[in-house]
Scaffold this active site. Structure first.
Site, PDB file in Angstrom:
ATOM      1  N   ASP A  11       2.435  -5.086   5.752  1.00 15.03           N
ATOM      2  CA  ASP A  11       1.154  -5.797   5.922  1.00 15.03           C
ATOM      3  C   ASP A  11       0.127  -4.874   6.592  1.00 15.03           C
ATOM      4  OD1 ASP A  11       1.439  -7.632   9.071  1.00 15.03           O
ATOM      5  OD2 ASP A  11       2.449  -5.776   8.440  1.00 15.03           O
ATOM      6  N   ASP A  16       1.678   0.069   9.869  1.00 15.18           N
ATOM      7  CA  ASP A  16       2.314   0.063   8.543  1.00 15.18           C
ATOM      8  C   ASP A  16       1.856   1.275   7.743  1.00 15.18           C
ATOM      9  OD1 ASP A  16       1.500  -2.839   9.384  1.00 15.18           O
ATOM     10  OD2 ASP A  16       3.189  -3.144   8.039  1.00 15.18           O
ATOM     11  N   ASN A  41      -0.974  -9.050   9.251  1.00  8.02           N
ATOM     12  CA  ASN A  41      -2.037  -8.592  10.158  1.00  8.02           C
ATOM     13  C   ASN A  41      -3.414  -9.074   9.698  1.00  8.02           C
ATOM     14  OD1 ASN A  41      -0.487  -7.034  12.031  1.00  8.02           O
ATOM     15  ND2 ASN A  41      -0.234  -5.487  10.438  1.00  8.02           N
ATOM     16  N   THR A 127       8.136  -4.406   7.229  1.00  5.45           N
ATOM     17  CA  THR A 127       7.406  -4.111   8.470  1.00  5.45           C
ATOM     18  C   THR A 127       6.304  -5.136   8.736  1.00  5.45           C
ATOM     19  OG1 THR A 127       5.812  -2.671   7.354  1.00  5.45           O
ATOM     20  CG2 THR A 127       7.825  -1.625   8.191  1.00  5.45           C
ATOM     21  N   PHE A 169       4.992 -10.647  16.755  1.00  3.16           N
ATOM     22  CA  PHE A 169       4.120 -11.140  15.688  1.00  3.16           C
ATOM     23  C   PHE A 169       4.852 -11.367  14.362  1.00  3.16           C
ATOM     24  CE2 PHE A 169       0.244 -11.902  13.446  1.00  3.16           C
ATOM     25  CZ  PHE A 169       0.447 -11.359  12.188  1.00  3.16           C
ATOM     26  N   ASN A 170       5.577 -10.374  13.848  1.00  7.51           N
ATOM     27  CA  ASN A 170       6.174 -10.490  12.510  1.00  7.51           C
ATOM     28  C   ASN A 170       7.103 -11.695  12.416  1.00  7.51           C
ATOM     29  OD1 ASN A 170       4.874  -8.246  11.490  1.00  7.51           O
ATOM     30  ND2 ASN A 170       6.584  -6.850  11.928  1.00  7.51           N
ATOM     31  N   HIS A 243       4.868   0.857  16.042  1.00  8.25           N
ATOM     32  CA  HIS A 243       5.943  -0.070  15.666  1.00  8.25           C
ATOM     33  C   HIS A 243       6.604   0.311  14.331  1.00  8.25           C
ATOM     34  CE1 HIS A 243       4.318  -2.823  18.726  1.00  8.25           C
ATOM     35  NE2 HIS A 243       3.154  -2.797  18.137  1.00  8.25           N
ATOM     36  N   ASP A 244       5.854   0.190  13.250  1.00  8.37           N
ATOM     37  CA  ASP A 244       6.458   0.239  11.922  1.00  8.37           C
ATOM     38  C   ASP A 244       7.051   1.595  11.529  1.00  8.37           C
ATOM     39  OD1 ASP A 244       3.884  -2.021  10.749  1.00  8.37           O
ATOM     40  OD2 ASP A 244       5.839  -2.433  11.647  1.00  8.37           O
TER      41      ASP A 244
HETATM   42  O1  RIB Z   1       4.427  -6.893  16.402  1.00 11.38           O
HETATM   43  C1  RIB Z   1       4.139  -5.688  15.720  1.00 11.38           C
HETATM   44  C2  RIB Z   1       4.206  -5.893  14.249  1.00 11.38           C
HETATM   45  O2  RIB Z   1       3.237  -6.870  13.846  1.00 11.38           O
HETATM   46  C3  RIB Z   1       3.852  -4.624  13.455  1.00 11.38           C
HETATM   47  O3  RIB Z   1       4.549  -4.622  12.237  1.00 11.38           O
HETATM   48  C4  RIB Z   1       2.383  -4.781  13.201  1.00 11.38           C
HETATM   49  O4  RIB Z   1       1.955  -4.072  12.037  1.00 11.38           O
HETATM   50  C5  RIB Z   1       2.293  -6.259  12.971  1.00 11.38           C
HETATM   51  O5  RIB Z   1       2.662  -6.498  11.605  1.00 11.38           O
HETATM   52 CA    CA Z   2       3.297  -4.461  10.150  1.00 13.50          CA
END
Ligand code: RIB
Ligand code: CA
Length: 315
Positions: A11, A16, A41, A127, A169-170, A243-244
């Protein structure tokens, strides 16, 4: 050794995008069968456009890109423009990419690709919210026997939540989808906030990336120069968690990370703790150890790998 076939489900989102660059830099090791996009996102219309933009910037316009679920499988959609900007990839100038959007729905692509693949051969790398992956599993459970493993960015244990006090979040964006994926029975390696918060894009690290002097490095530095501001303000740290890209870095050099087999269960009932990932790190229950939870990383080694791979785009 033949490159590992993977499907990246994402996303974009600046992080990403960097994960896509890292994967596209390594065709001898990773065979990207396709990039599937999901609402997360920012809405799907932007995440699919952003993924195609990254293929253009990396010169990999032949990689098929698909649009998937435009909303979670049960809950209302949530987005994160306050972190990523209204384009989802603030920090680079947006353009209409040459890389085409495939007609086929991402879920159809995932199902058809897996059903025609050898047993236990394809690695899924989600991701973003897990809506596409979960929908594919629900639609055709037989795809699972063709999945080698799932390397997912999501969840949190010691770090607590980043979108709610309890949830990352994901997973919060589509907790029912996450529950389906984490309980699917295939090997799963999880890059949660506990490890991603250890790889911060400090000014020095971003400067080293920018100094590589190619279009991909320039785009990466531009995006990270925007992306860090929210986390820097929130956590008082310098730089944003990458993160990703941890998912791709693990595929390229798993020795950078430390993981432990344990149970991960997703809260899908309580509104207070919706999307919480209960990680039984100390094995205090007899719940099945369904994931390998990543808890440590060589952060300098991670950025050495990232720089080494991004430098390839300039050759
Ligand atoms: O919490 C971080 C994640 O949420 C990452 O993948 C960021 O791109 C969002 O998608
Ligand atoms: Ca992401």
């Amino acid at each position: 050794m033949a490159p590992r076939p993977i499907i990246i489900d994402c996303d974009p989102g600046q992080d990403d995008a960097v994960a896509l660059f890292l994967a596209m830099s390594s065709p001898d090791e990773l065979d990207i069968l396709g990039i599937t996009t999901v609402a997360g996102n920012v809405p799907l219309a932007l995440t699919q456009r952003n993924a195609r933009m990254m293929c253009d910037i990396a010169g990999r316009t032949a990689i098929p890109v698909f649009a998937g679920c435009e909303r979670p499988i049960v809950r209302e959609a949530i987005t994160a423009e306050y972190i990523h900007g209204n384009t989802g990839i603030d920090g680079v100038d947006v353009f209409e990419p040459e890389t085409p959007l495939q007609e086929k729905h991402a879920v159809e692509f995932i199902v058809e690709t897996l059903l025609t693949a050898d047993e236990h051969s394809v690695t899924l790398v989600p991701t973003g919210p897990l809506s596409n992956i979960a929908t594919a599993i629900e639609k055709e459970p037989a795809i699972l026997q063709h999945v080698r493993e799932i390397v997912v960015m999501g969840g949190a244990m010691r770090e607590g939540g980043n979108r709610s006090p309890s949830a990352e979040f994901n997973v919060l964006a589509d907790p029912q989808a996450a529950d389906i994926v984490f309980s699917c029975g295939r090997p799963i390696t999880v890059m949660g906030l506990d490890v991603t918060h250890q790889v911060l894009s400090t000014r020095e690290r971003v400067a080293r990336i920018r100094a590589l002097g190619n279009a991909v490095a320039e785009a990466t530095a531009g995006m990270l120069s925007f992306f860090h501001r929210y986390d820097t303000g929130k956590y008082g740290s310098e730089g944003a968690p990458l993160h990703d890209p941890c998912t791709i870095a693990w595929l390229l050099d798993p020795g950078l990370f430390q993981t432990r087999a344990c149970n991960l269960s997703v809260e899908t009932e309580s509104e207070l703790t919706m999307g919480h990932t209960a990680v039984d790190f100390w094995h205090v229950t007899d719940r099945p150890r369904n994931v390998h939870w990543t808890y440590a990383v060589d952060a300098n080694g991670f950025y050495e790998l990232l720089n080494d791979r991004l430098a390839r785009f300039g050759r």
